[in-house]
Design a protein around this motif. Sequence first.
Motif, mmCIF file in Angstrom:
data_model
loop_
_atom_site.group_PDB
_atom_site.id
_atom_site.type_symbol
_atom_site.label_atom_id
_atom_site.label_comp_id
_atom_site.label_asym_id
_atom_site.label_seq_id
_atom_site.Cartn_x
_atom_site.Cartn_y
_atom_site.Cartn_z
ATOM 1 N N UNK A 141 4.952 0.873 -3.096
ATOM 2 C CA UNK A 141 4.227 1.547 -4.177
ATOM 3 C C UNK A 141 2.746 1.255 -4.001
ATOM 4 N N UNK A 142 1.928 1.837 -4.862
ATOM 5 C CA UNK A 142 0.484 1.591 -4.740
ATOM 6 C C UNK A 142 -0.133 1.396 -6.116
ATOM 7 N N UNK A 143 -1.291 0.775 -6.130
ATOM 8 C CA UNK A 143 -2.085 0.696 -7.357
ATOM 9 C C UNK A 143 -3.528 0.957 -6.982
ATOM 10 N N UNK A 144 -4.315 1.277 -8.007
ATOM 11 C CA UNK A 144 -5.689 1.700 -7.728
ATOM 12 C C UNK A 144 -6.677 0.591 -8.055
ATOM 13 N N UNK A 178 5.742 -11.253 -7.910
ATOM 14 C CA UNK A 178 6.926 -10.486 -8.315
ATOM 15 C C UNK A 178 8.110 -10.881 -7.438
ATOM 16 N N UNK A 179 7.852 -11.095 -6.146
ATOM 17 C CA UNK A 179 8.955 -11.441 -5.240
ATOM 18 C C UNK A 179 9.567 -12.782 -5.631
ATOM 19 N N UNK A 181 -4.638 -6.442 -16.466
ATOM 20 C CA UNK A 181 -3.172 -6.485 -16.540
ATOM 21 C C UNK A 181 -2.504 -6.431 -15.170
ATOM 22 N N UNK A 182 -3.133 -7.082 -14.194
ATOM 23 C CA UNK A 182 -2.615 -6.988 -12.814
ATOM 24 C C UNK A 182 -1.138 -7.387 -12.740
ATOM 25 N N UNK A 183 -0.785 -8.464 -13.433
ATOM 26 C CA UNK A 183 0.588 -8.976 -13.307
ATOM 27 C C UNK A 183 1.598 -7.938 -13.818
ATOM 28 N N UNK A 184 1.308 -7.339 -14.992
ATOM 29 C CA UNK A 184 2.236 -6.332 -15.543
ATOM 30 C C UNK A 184 2.352 -5.142 -14.597
ATOM 31 N N UNK A 185 1.199 -4.710 -14.076
ATOM 32 C CA UNK A 185 1.203 -3.516 -13.217
ATOM 33 C C UNK A 185 2.033 -3.764 -11.953
ATOM 34 N N UNK A 186 1.824 -4.934 -11.347
ATOM 35 C CA UNK A 186 2.555 -5.229 -10.109
ATOM 36 C C UNK A 186 4.045 -5.422 -10.387
ATOM 37 N N UNK A 187 4.373 -6.077 -11.504
ATOM 38 C CA UNK A 187 5.799 -6.259 -11.833
ATOM 39 C C UNK A 187 6.461 -4.922 -12.114
ATOM 40 N N UNK A 213 4.564 6.207 -5.052
ATOM 41 C CA UNK A 213 4.356 6.144 -6.500
ATOM 42 C C UNK A 213 3.189 5.206 -6.821
ATOM 43 N N UNK A 214 2.399 5.629 -7.791
ATOM 44 C CA UNK A 214 1.212 4.819 -8.113
ATOM 45 C C UNK A 214 1.355 4.239 -9.527
#
Length: 531
Positions: free
Chosen positions: A90-93, A417-418, A73-79, A52-53
């Motif tokens: 999961x992944x992000x771009x 997040x961890x 918004x890195x923090x929101x995306x990772x959370x 999932x991305x």
Amino acid sequence: MANTTLPLSTSYSAFPLSSLEELTSPWAIIALVGGLYMLSSILSQIFGYKYPIFGISSQLEPIVVSNFRFFRRAEDILNEGYQACKGKIFQFRRADTDMLVLPYKYVEDIRKLPNSVASPTVAHVHNLMGSSTNMHIILRSNLHFRTLQLKLTPNLNSLTRPMQEEVNFAVEKELTESEDEWVTIKPYHTILDFVARVSARIFLGKPLCRDPEWLEVSTQFTENVFVSLVFLRLFPMWTHGFLNWFMPSSYKGTAYVRKAKKLLVPEINRRRSLEAQGHVFPEEEKHNLLSWMMEIATPSESDASALAHLEVVMSLASIHTSQMNAVHCLYDLLAHPEYLEPIREEIRAVVAEAGPWMTWSKPQFSRLRRLDSFMRESQRFNPPTLLSMHRVMLQDAKLSDGTILPKGAHISMPVNSIQNDPEVTPEPEKFDGFRYYNLRQNEGQGHLHQFSTTQDRILNFGHGPNACPGRFFASLEIKIILVRLLMDYEFKFKHGNERPANLRAHEFIFPNPDAEILMRRRPAAERLPLY
Ligand code: HEM
């Protein structure tokens, strides 16, 4: 000869394209780029990772847009990814890669993978845009890592006093003597100066450590690397070579490496020539990173210019990381002043037992468990980066549950997040400065939960054989600076009681560099007895 070029308006409608001018017309180029882009999006859907991305609005969204969203918004995306995929990948771009973010259940698997399979160094160089920022030198050898592990850390006890001397020097040089008048400082800059001086003493020894040129190189190189990095990360990799030409920070970074070589190469040659003449250096003169690197370098690692370059890279790894942590601590102490007296009380207790400050060595600083706990909690709230344990897979690897990490993947752990997961840190939203101090009171846990201890769920320094080799030094250095400042000075916010908000860019978090606070000297009777 007749001019065969069609008027511009005609060339738009001409089909098929039949002349070079038409092939290179803006519309043809846009159509080509658009077509290639669509093709690459479709191919990445077919051949890309099937996890999932997060952080994109659709698979066809231009990478520049997804990348900019991550920048903001890195923090929101990772959370979001962490919560939605609890325990799964999961992944992000990002413009440079679709990064795989792993759950902490894989920490043990990752720490066991050899560097020839999952490389931290290739990942660091990639993350730091190594070929644009002069960081690629660490691909040549791991001399810097070995020197920290084999020489610096085991010798921390003997390095305590020179570090204290440098802090005393900085206090006299930089800070107010006034007990009555509040003086404005910008902690980001004041503490940067302190950390740079203390680090220089240990990296180079005296007298070079006080050379203003070196102090400038060691702090400004990093600032310029980060300016380049934050900017370049906004654009696709293939544009970087071109953008580099227009970035003053890129020229400045390279100029600082050149300057470092000009300063350090003659010093390396001087030390070598003295040694060749049979000169016996006193222990204190030998106890610095440069001499240790020279001592343990293999013949292929001994080039003086490469050693000078590595010293600059070490400054990048060490100075701003430690400085940011110390600044966050100071801001957090001002925002939670109830912790200040218990920390001072602990320092006074060590003085009462061990004697004045300048007689302390490493064990005395290790007894400051409240301060250590506060530093760790402050780091939990303000990690330097939201991601750690970066690795680039150089070969396919099978994890313990059969999951395959494919060759070429860039993987990382969502450290923030961890450590803010209630299963890992109870009541994570609560700032509890003595959280880890209290945990250490539990039977058998006295040596756990320290600032420099890594755990499979506390990953600010990574974990395992590739964990930060400078973390024990960082812990000592931050304590030495904070003890002197907290005992000798009072601080308060200049405006209101609000902690200055952190700055965020991509996965990085920085303390506000422009925030101002007020300080004044405490009365002599309350200060640290030095000798
Ligand atoms: C609070 C301060 C610091 C933080 C948060 C920090 C964090 C980190 C992290 C997360 C890594 C990567 C670990 C991994 O790949 O799993 C790392 C690597 C490293 N750190 Fe630190 N660090 C700090 C201070 C220092 C200091 C003071 C030094 C030097 C004296 C240092 C030298 C290094 C080096 C040489 C590496 C390895 C780079 C490579 O792979 O070639 N760090 N650090």
